[in-house]
Scaffold this active site. Structure first.
Site, PDB file in Angstrom:
ATOM      1  N   CYS A  94      -9.894  -7.577  -2.635  1.00 28.81           N
ATOM      2  CA  CYS A  94      -8.585  -8.186  -2.688  1.00 28.81           C
ATOM      3  C   CYS A  94      -8.450  -9.586  -2.617  1.00 28.81           C
ATOM      4  CB  CYS A  94      -7.932  -7.470  -1.316  1.00 28.81           C
ATOM      5  SG  CYS A  94      -6.196  -8.004  -1.004  1.00 28.81           S
ATOM      6  N   CYS A  97      -7.040 -11.419   1.017  1.00 28.54           N
ATOM      7  CA  CYS A  97      -7.757 -11.303   2.282  1.00 28.54           C
ATOM      8  C   CYS A  97      -8.396 -12.562   2.369  1.00 28.54           C
ATOM      9  CB  CYS A  97      -8.583  -9.939   2.215  1.00 28.54           C
ATOM     10  SG  CYS A  97      -7.976  -8.413   2.373  1.00 28.54           S
ATOM     11  N   HIS A 140      -5.666  -6.516   5.750  1.00 26.68           N
ATOM     12  CA  HIS A 140      -5.364  -5.733   4.414  1.00 26.68           C
ATOM     13  C   HIS A 140      -4.613  -4.336   4.583  1.00 26.68           C
ATOM     14  CE1 HIS A 140      -6.056  -4.678   0.107  1.00 26.68           C
ATOM     15  NE2 HIS A 140      -6.402  -3.441   0.432  1.00 26.68           N
ATOM     16  N   ASN A 180       8.148  -6.398  -2.861  1.00 29.01           N
ATOM     17  CA  ASN A 180       8.044  -4.926  -3.279  1.00 29.01           C
ATOM     18  C   ASN A 180       6.997  -4.400  -2.497  1.00 29.01           C
ATOM     19  OD1 ASN A 180       9.591  -5.944  -5.553  1.00 29.01           O
ATOM     20  ND2 ASN A 180       7.848  -6.800  -6.736  1.00 29.01           N
ATOM     21  N   HIS A 191      -2.317  -5.330  -0.526  1.00 24.98           N
ATOM     22  CA  HIS A 191      -2.334  -6.208   0.775  1.00 24.98           C
ATOM     23  C   HIS A 191      -0.805  -6.556   1.130  1.00 24.98           C
ATOM     24  CE1 HIS A 191      -4.662  -9.231   3.426  1.00 24.98           C
ATOM     25  NE2 HIS A 191      -3.248  -9.568   3.572  1.00 24.98           N
ATOM     26  N   HIS A 193       2.263  -8.276   1.422  1.00 23.26           N
ATOM     27  CA  HIS A 193       2.885  -9.658   0.762  1.00 23.26           C
ATOM     28  C   HIS A 193       4.057  -9.630   0.129  1.00 23.26           C
ATOM     29  CE1 HIS A 193       1.248  -7.728  -2.980  1.00 23.26           C
ATOM     30  NE2 HIS A 193       2.017  -8.908  -3.577  1.00 23.26           N
ATOM     31  N   GLN A 195       6.898 -12.061  -2.355  1.00 24.10           N
ATOM     32  CA  GLN A 195       7.002 -13.352  -3.303  1.00 24.10           C
ATOM     33  C   GLN A 195       8.171 -14.035  -2.948  1.00 24.10           C
ATOM     34  OE1 GLN A 195       5.586 -12.248  -7.498  1.00 24.10           O
ATOM     35  NE2 GLN A 195       5.862  -9.910  -6.525  1.00 24.10           N
TER      36      GLN A 195
END
Length: 376
Positions: A94, A97, A140, A180, A191, A193, A195
């Site tokens: 990933c 991470c 993660h 999303n 993971h 997250h 934007q």
């Protein structure tokens, strides 16, 4: 909040956000592997923020272009380089991470709380805007709904800081912080997250809201956002939850099966304008909403896929508009494309071809279900 700015090997900006200054959260000789970053107790040794990016990266090559549709009047970003972006890597590869041992990632530090960096495969870049990735935790396997209120507040502070910074770029016209979640949405990195997109234009959805805002002002002399929130609070049938400074409701004409709009009770145009009392209450309200979303379809169901995003007023261009920037109301939109257990809401002929949504779930029923699944 402590903010540390550095650079990745290819020159992209990386920003660490810590709830406390580095060096105050754990002994300098503490092992980062012992940290619990999902719950706000990560190692804050100042030295980890100086960890260099050791990857042999070449310069970022983007082909972002904004094209305008002469029939619809909107803009389309052409970004063919994104075909090469990372796609569903295994957990041990990933890129979000922390970097540990021989595993080098987008984040050189062996631990972090919240990290923001320029996307290596941006939809918008250079003169066409900017795209950033916001990592909520080093864990993660976590999710936003599993964060503590302290960590959720740190993410809010990061969103606010980046919104203010990006607004100072004269090429940026609107800023959208969003997440999303779920493969069904199209997420390619598991993971936790989100934007941030900094657009060089005002988005079509916002243009529609601004036109409605102007028509309502001309017709009634009042603010459309204020009237909508007041009407939902008075009716009550679509209100999901209320705090001292926030109200969450399913819109009267919701487009999605389960859709919630979250408004601060004091109208402000953007995240930097939020007052401290609203900021302090937000983590509890938002985490409650996310956890309810995960309970909509009952026990044993996979995590609910969703899109969550902040609608903020454009930062410039107001000289030509019939309303003022302060008339716009910051609000968060949270929705899922899952309409019932095992079934998704696909945008087919009417939605994709003509922009006319057909919702399979009555907004009042959606609100009732979201109230029903409140954590007892």
């Amino acid at each position: 909040m402590q903010k540390t700015v550095t650079r990745l090997a290819d020159g992209r900006e990386l920003i660490y956000y810590d709830a406390a200054p580095p060096g105050t959260g754990a002994p300098a000789d503490a092992d980062p592997a012992d940290a619990d970053p999902a719950h706000g107790t990560g190692v804050r040794d100042a030295r980890v923020r100086d960890a260099p990016d050791l990857r042999p990266l070449g310069p970022v090559a983007t082909a972002s272009e904004i094209r305008h549709d002469p029939l619809l009047g909107d803009a389309v970003a052409i970004a063919s380089h994104r075909q090469e972006r990372t796609y569903h890597p295994p957990a041990d590869a990933c890129p979000l991470c922390p970097s540990r041992g021989d595993r080098l990632t987008e984040i050189p530090a062996p631990d972090y709380e919240v990290a923001v960096f320029e996307n290596r495969f941006p939809s918008l870049a250079g003169d066409t805007g900017r795209c950033e990735v916001v990592c909520y935790t080093a864990d993660h396997d976590a999710s936003f709904a599993g964060l503590t209120e302290e960590r959720a507040r740190l993410v809010l502070d990061a969103w606010t800081d980046r919104s203010a910074a990006l607004a100072r770029d004269p090429a940026v016209e609107q800023i959208y912080c969003f997440e999303n979640r779920g493969r069904e949405i199209g997420v390619t990195l598991g993971h936790p997250h989100g934007q941030i997109y900094a657009y060089p234009f005002t988005t079509p959805r916002t243009e529609l809201m601004l036109r409605s805002l102007a028509r309502h002002r001309e017709r009634t002399g009042a603010n459309l956002f204020d009237d909508l929130v007041a009407a939902e609070r008075k009716d009550g049938s679509r209100v999901v939850l209320e705090g001292e400074h926030w109200t969450a409701f399913v819109p009267h004409a919701a487009h999605w099966p389960y859709e919630v709009h979250l408004h601060p009770l004091r109208r402000v145009p953007d995240l930097p304008s939020l007052g401290e009392e609203a900021r302090a209450e937000f983590p509890r309200i938002y985490l409650d909403l996310l956890r309810r979303f995960d309970r909509i379809f009952g026990p044993g169901e996979p995590a609910t896929p969703y899109i969550s995003g902040w609608h903020q007023a454009p930062v410039r261009g107001w000289e030509e508009r019939p309303v003022e920037r302060g008339d716009f109301a910051l609000h968060l939109q949270l929705f899922t494309i899952r309409r019932t257990s095992g079934k998704l809401k696909f945008l087919a002929g009417s939605e994709s071809g003509m922009g006319v949504f057909i919702n399979d779930v009555a907004p009042e029923a959606a609100a009732a279900r979201l109230r029903e699944v409140a954590d007892a």
